[in-house]
Write a protein that holds these residues in place. Structure first.
Motif, mmCIF file in Angstrom:
data_model
loop_
_atom_site.group_PDB
_atom_site.id
_atom_site.type_symbol
_atom_site.label_atom_id
_atom_site.label_comp_id
_atom_site.label_asym_id
_atom_site.label_seq_id
_atom_site.Cartn_x
_atom_site.Cartn_y
_atom_site.Cartn_z
ATOM 1 N N ASP A 110 5.313 -88.237 -41.166
ATOM 2 C CA ASP A 110 4.256 -89.233 -41.015
ATOM 3 C C ASP A 110 4.579 -90.135 -39.828
ATOM 4 O OD1 ASP A 110 2.457 -91.330 -41.235
ATOM 5 O OD2 ASP A 110 3.020 -91.897 -43.286
ATOM 6 N N HIS A 159 3.977 -89.886 -47.840
ATOM 7 C CA HIS A 159 4.616 -91.128 -48.301
ATOM 8 C C HIS A 159 5.609 -90.776 -49.411
ATOM 9 C CE1 HIS A 159 1.498 -94.197 -46.594
ATOM 10 N NE2 HIS A 159 2.083 -93.461 -45.675
ATOM 11 N N HIS A 173 3.221 -93.551 -34.611
ATOM 12 C CA HIS A 173 4.212 -94.593 -34.937
ATOM 13 C C HIS A 173 5.547 -93.995 -35.365
ATOM 14 C CE1 HIS A 173 3.584 -93.952 -39.373
ATOM 15 N NE2 HIS A 173 2.438 -93.489 -38.926
ATOM 16 N N GLU A 209 3.182 -99.440 -38.159
ATOM 17 C CA GLU A 209 1.896 -98.912 -38.639
ATOM 18 C C GLU A 209 1.772 -99.036 -40.153
ATOM 19 O OE1 GLU A 209 -0.844 -95.674 -40.065
ATOM 20 O OE2 GLU A 209 1.236 -96.097 -40.558
ATOM 21 N N GLU A 210 2.893 -98.917 -40.839
ATOM 22 C CA GLU A 210 2.842 -98.888 -42.308
ATOM 23 C C GLU A 210 2.724 -100.305 -42.877
ATOM 24 O OE1 GLU A 210 2.475 -96.216 -43.833
ATOM 25 O OE2 GLU A 210 3.466 -94.614 -42.742
ATOM 26 N N GLN A 233 -1.697 -85.382 -44.567
ATOM 27 C CA GLN A 233 -1.375 -86.217 -45.739
ATOM 28 C C GLN A 233 -2.300 -85.937 -46.917
ATOM 29 O OE1 GLN A 233 -1.460 -89.983 -43.183
ATOM 30 N NE2 GLN A 233 0.428 -90.314 -44.325
HETATM 31 MN MN MN Z 1 1.921 -93.578 -43.511
#
Ligand code: MN
Ligand code: GLV
Ligand code: MN
Length: 421
Positions: free
Chosen positions: A90, A383, A79, A124-125, A193
């Motif tokens: 990310d 994040h 994404h 996506e988030e 992550q």
């Molecule tokens: Mn994410």
């Protein structure tokens, strides 16, 4: 830096100009920044000779035809959107990795048997709408019109309205669905992550499965009152009641640590939000993640029970609404073996573990055999604007992705992968 590393770096940089702020990268779902990044993606893919399609919800699908035109495609992707104060890797790392693979195929003049696609999934988030992987949910038939009307951002704009703003009509959501005959397999490269790869000084991990969120919206209704004239005995303070519940949520999750289940309250709003008013209402959201469904559900039950106890001890009303309850996903074993074999051929020594974060791959697994590759995240931070992955590590991930795309998109390998699907 190697030539391909430079190319990966400059492509990542080109995307990260979009939405760059002092607090990090901000390309929120269904906003101008996300759309601009998708336009750049389409432009770069077109330059590589790919055909571009934007589906009914805004996923961008770039396709490189193979020798067998009606064959199912081997798809890669991730994404381009981010959280409010996101990092530079990310999501976008996986999209850029897909581009890098196609660039290499083009340079080497390789014609695959099967088409190869790069998918830049939309939204996506879950930061904006409290719902994650919106694009891949739509693509796999998991997004309903009701949900899109119900899920709202903090300004009260529904997902359906936000889509409409970009000319996507939620009534057409099912047009985004792709069938099992269209997709042969899906591979997502993503930053880990988490800290495991770096801790073990390894460069690649293959995910076995993906933890999925169970999400609650909790409304606490007390009574707004004058902060100077209302005695301490006479209050129905919604903030104190909500805080009590939040502290217990941490405890409930700690007591499930054996199953690695985690719970987070990341949204907490106080109304009317004035210095001189005892809080009358609070709304907060809980994100419970884990691979063990029973463990997640135990936490939900305990939160409900605790809510009843706080209601009676504090004279408030508490509503606990389940806004999402997704099942953890096991990724395809056949694809995992293709990835492991490719690692062996490339002299890589991968780790194998499940993902705590959600990914578009978890939806794609319901339509085609799917794999998820991790590259290291420095200090496990994500994040967060501090998110960092070395370009050399992304390039290694691209080597693996390229090898697997080739193996899956050539006729001789197709049947092997299919048998495990
Ligand atoms: Mn994410
Ligand atoms: C995606 O980043 C997630 O929230 O897991
Ligand atoms: Mn992501």
């Amino acid at each position: 830096m190697k030539r391909t590393e430079k190319r990966i770096q400059s492509t990542l940089d080109a995307f990260n100009v979009i939405g760059e702020t002092e607090e990090g990268i901000q390309r929120i779902a269904y906003t101008h920044n996300e759309k601009e990044a998708q336009v750049l993606f389409a432009y770069l893919c077109k330059k590589e000779g790919m055909d571009i399609k934007v589906d009914a919800v805004g996923n961008v699908i770039a396709r490189r035809e193979g020798r067998f035109r009606s064959a199912p495609a081997v798809a890669v992707g991730s994404h381009v959107d981010t959280v409010y104060t996101g990092g530079r890797f990310d999501g976008i790392a996986g999209v850029v990795a897909g581009l890098e693979v196609v660039r290499r195929l083009n340079e080497k003049n390789i014609r695959t048997d099967y088409p190869v696609e790069i998918i830049a999934f939309t939204s996506e988030e879950s930061s904006r709408f409290g719902m994650s992987t919106i694009g891949s949910k739509a693509m796999t038939g998991k997004l309903s019109i009701e949900q899109a009307v119900k899920q709202k951002d903090k300004d009260g704009v529904s997902l359906a309205e936000a889509m409409k703003h970009y000319n996507f009509d939620i009534a057409n959501v099912n047009e985004a669905i792709r069938s099992k005959t269209e997709l042969h397999s899906f591979l997502e490269l993503h930053i880990e992550q988490g800290p495991e790869l770096e801790k073990q000084n390894k460069k690649i991990a293959i995910a076995t499965g993906i933890a999925a969120p169970t999400r609650l919206c909790v409304n606490v209704k007390g009574m707004a009152a004058h902060s100077g004239t209302t005695s301490m005995a006479n209050r129905k303070d919604a903030l104190i009641a909500a805080s009590q519940l939040v502290i217990m949520i941490e405890k409930f999750a700690q007591e499930e640590s054996l199953h690695k289940t985690v719970a987070t309250v990341g949204v907490f709003e106080v109304f009317p939000g004035a210095m001189n008013v005892v809080p009358g209402d609070v709304e907060f959201k809980v994100d419970i993640r884990g691979l063990n469904t029973a463990s997640k559900h135990r936490i939900v039950e305990r939160i409900k029970e605790e809510a009843r106890a706080v209601e009676s001890s504090r004279g408030v009303d508490i509503e606990v609404d389940i806004i999402g309850d997704e099942q953890p996903v096991l990724l395809d074993e056949g694809i995992r073996q293709v990835l492991l074999d490719a690692c062996k051929d490339l002299g890589m020594d991968p780790m194998v573990f499940p993902s705590g974060a959600g990914h578009d791959a978890m939806n794609m697994q319901s339509v085609c055999p799917t794999g998820l590759i991790f590259v290291p995240s420095h200090n496990g931070i994500s994040h967060n604007p501090e998110e960092f992955t070395a370009i050399e590590d992304i390039a290694l991930g691209c080597d693996l992705l390229e090898k697997c795309v080739l193996e899956l998109s050539m006729e001789r390998e197709i049947n092997n992968a299919k048998t495990s699907g």
